[in-house]
Design an enzyme around this catalytic site. Structure first.
Site, short mmCIF file in Angstrom:
data_model
loop_
_atom_site.label_atom_id
_atom_site.label_comp_id
_atom_site.label_asym_id
_atom_site.label_seq_id
_atom_site.Cartn_x
_atom_site.Cartn_y
_atom_site.Cartn_z
N GLU A 102 -18.22 15.58 39.53
CA GLU A 102 -17.66 15.11 38.27
C GLU A 102 -16.19 14.75 38.49
O GLU A 102 -15.44 15.55 39.00
CB GLU A 102 -17.77 16.27 37.26
CG GLU A 102 -17.37 15.92 35.87
CD GLU A 102 -18.07 14.67 35.41
OE1 GLU A 102 -19.29 14.72 35.21
OE2 GLU A 102 -17.41 13.62 35.28
N LYS A 157 -15.25 14.95 46.61
CA LYS A 157 -14.69 15.54 45.40
C LYS A 157 -13.42 16.34 45.74
O LYS A 157 -12.37 16.17 45.11
CB LYS A 157 -15.74 16.44 44.74
CG LYS A 157 -15.23 17.29 43.61
CD LYS A 157 -14.80 16.49 42.41
CE LYS A 157 -14.04 17.36 41.43
NZ LYS A 157 -13.70 16.72 40.20
N CYS A 213 -8.26 22.38 38.37
CA CYS A 213 -8.89 21.82 39.58
C CYS A 213 -7.99 21.72 40.81
O CYS A 213 -8.42 22.11 41.90
CB CYS A 213 -9.42 20.42 39.28
SG CYS A 213 -10.77 20.46 38.12
C1 UDX Z 1 -8.04 16.33 37.56
C2 UDX Z 1 -8.51 15.01 38.16
O1 UDX Z 1 -7.65 13.94 37.69
C3 UDX Z 1 -9.96 14.73 37.79
O2 UDX Z 1 -10.43 13.55 38.43
C4 UDX Z 1 -10.81 15.92 38.24
O3 UDX Z 1 -12.17 15.72 37.87
C5 UDX Z 1 -10.28 17.21 37.64
O4 UDX Z 1 -8.90 17.38 37.97
P1 UDX Z 1 -7.17 17.16 35.18
O5 UDX Z 1 -6.98 18.49 35.81
O6 UDX Z 1 -7.81 17.07 33.83
O7 UDX Z 1 -8.03 16.21 36.14
O8 UDX Z 1 -5.71 16.52 35.02
P2 UDX Z 1 -4.84 15.35 35.65
O9 UDX Z 1 -4.61 14.31 34.63
O10 UDX Z 1 -5.35 14.89 36.96
O11 UDX Z 1 -3.43 16.09 35.87
C6 UDX Z 1 -3.30 17.26 36.69
C7 UDX Z 1 -1.88 17.77 36.69
O12 UDX Z 1 -1.00 16.89 37.39
C8 UDX Z 1 -1.27 17.92 35.28
O13 UDX Z 1 -0.53 19.11 35.21
C9 UDX Z 1 -0.36 16.72 35.16
O14 UDX Z 1 0.70 16.94 34.26
C10 UDX Z 1 0.13 16.58 36.60
N1 UDX Z 1 0.58 15.21 36.92
C11 UDX Z 1 -0.32 14.18 36.92
C12 UDX Z 1 1.91 14.98 37.24
O15 UDX Z 1 2.72 15.90 37.24
N2 UDX Z 1 2.29 13.71 37.54
C13 UDX Z 1 1.43 12.65 37.57
O16 UDX Z 1 1.86 11.51 37.88
C14 UDX Z 1 0.08 12.90 37.23
#
Ligand code: UDX
Length: 408
Positions: A102, A157, A213
């Site tokens: 996923e 993944k 994750c």
């Molecule tokens: C992530 C993956 O994007 C997704 O594909 C996977 O299935 C699950 O893990 P998620 O944990 O929901 O998704 O959040 P994501 O939007 O990826 O952000 C993760 C963290 O990185 C957040 O704390 C976010 O604030 C941080 N982040 C993200 C940054 O600090 N800078 C960025 O440019 C992007």
């Protein structure tokens, strides 16, 4: 979506055995948290729930089943699942195991589901792969449905999450250099992001990545590398987490040193506690770590997050401040009890505060009435923007002393 489909082609049940019997395709979508005990504690994935599912499927199957690994798993878990399924006693039971990880992100889950970049299906039996591809094919273009072998799918993944987290750690590493040299991290991110080979996404410097994750999957990847004797590869990926921890600690240290080396007894307004905007999820949120550091410095925190409750905040802080033997010291318990409160708006959190600390990039923070927020605060009114969310020039115009990530 659930309301529309419930009772039509979506059913919820606790009749596990009967449902397994009557199903053709079974998705295993259970938790695989980082192990907290025994071999591989703190790194390996806990596969207890996956194994229990596989055993239950083996026990209750009476025909051919396609078993789909939806949970994020270490490479070669399918091997273990297959072996457990082989223990099925019913002579008519047989299984094809597929991996179908996923990729959806929190806050955009439905959008990601309806319009995925790709769907990945790994397996050995082409008939089973095509059956699953047929389900996705009802709304996903054929060229976006990728077919691989089982192990590539499982590893993709972990690798996707490791690469995404690595980008955040890379830009955060450069943010430290920006602060030291006078370069501006948003300008650097924009300049490198326009190179089509690098691309603009996931280059937003922050107080550190969180979520359920990234850390878990990298730790899992590191554990796998070590298991296969690939120590240099393990160290390489581990550094992504080391850098993330450094970024969180660097931010809280900067708050303390800027505020004349002490925050003891000072009121600090914390804006945002979730690990990113548009979710109430706080798992591994950088906010927990920064608040812990500030509490240890005896600051008084007033936290506002539009979706996170006081109970949740206290629970997260207590979990982080619990020692290795699972005990929360009396001192830490008192600190959390007496020095943490919540407010019902960003503005009211800032009332009488020495500083505002922005830890989640909620849109509503950008439209705060900064003139009256400034008036209501102690002076100098510090603002530490851990998300580079707010306009520094405008805030400075109101009188704030602004400190952002990657800007000197
Ligand atoms: C992530 C993956 O994007 C997704 O594909 C996977 O299935 C699950 O893990 P998620 O944990 O929901 O998704 O959040 P994501 O939007 O990826 O952000 C993760 C963290 O990185 C957040 O704390 C976010 O604030 C941080 N982040 C993200 C940054 O600090 N800078 C960025 O440019 C992007």
């Amino acid at each position: 979506m659930v309301k529309e489909a419930r009772g039509r082609n979506l059913f919820f049940t606790t009749e596990v055995a009967a449902t397994i019997e009557s199903s053709n395709v079974i998705f295993i979508s259970v938790n695989t948290p980082t192990k907290t005990f025994g071999i591989g504690a703190g790194r390996a994935a806990n596969l207890e729930f996956v194994e229990k599912c596989a055993r239950q499927i083996a026990q209750n199957s009476n025909s051919h089943k396609i078993v789909v690994e939806k949970s994020t798993l270490p490479v070669r878990t399918a091997e273990a699942v297959k072996r457990i399924l082989k223990s099925a006693t019913n002579p008519n039971a047989s299984f094809s195991v597929l991996s179908n990880p996923e990729f959806l992100a929190e806050g955009t889950a439905i959008k990601d589901l309806l319009n995925p970049d790709r769907v990945l299906i790994g397996g050995e039996c082409s008939e089973a792969i095509e059956q699953l591809a047929g389900i996705y094919g009802r709304w996903v273009e054929p060229e976006r449905i990728l077919r691989t072998n089982l192990w590539s799918s499982e590893l993709s993944k972990l690798t996707a999450n490791a690469f995404l987290a690595q980008r955040v750690s890379s830009i955060n590493a450069i943010s430290a250099l920006c602060e030291a040299t006078g370069a501006d991290i948003d300008e650097v991110a924009n300049a490198i992001g326009t190179d089509s080979r690098i691309g603009p996404k996931f280059l937003k410097s922050s107080v550190g990545f969180g979520g359920s994750c990234f850390q878990k999957d990298i730790l899992n990847l590191v554990y796998l590398c070590e298991h296969f004797g690939l120590h240099e590869v393990a160290k390489y990926w581990e550094q992504v987490i080391v850098m993330n921890d450094y970024q969180k600690r660097r931010f809280s240290t900067r708050i303390v040193t800027t505020m004349f080396n002490t925050v003891s007894d000072k009121k600090i307004a914390v804006w945002g506690f979730a690990f990113k905007k548009d979710t109430n999820d706080t798992r591994e949120s950088a906010a927990i770590y920064v608040c812990r550091d500030l509490l240890e410095e005896r600051a008084k925190l007033t936290i506002y997050d539009p979706q996170v409750s006081l109970d949740k905040i206290k629970h997260d802080l207590a979990a982080l401040m619990t020692n290795g033997s699972g005990e929360l010291s009396e001192n830490n318990r008192k600190l959390i009890e007496s020095n943490v409160q919540v407010a019902d708006s960003a503005e009211s959190a800032a009332l009488g505060a020495h500083a505002i600390v922005v830890l989640t990039e909620w849109d509503e923070f950008t439209t705060s009435d900064f003139a009256s927020v400034y008036q209501s605060m102690r002076k100098p009114a510090f603002l530490f923007d851990g998300r580079n969310l707010l306009d520094r020039k405008i805030l400075a115009g109101f009188g704030f002393e602004v400190h952002s990530i990657g800007k000197s």
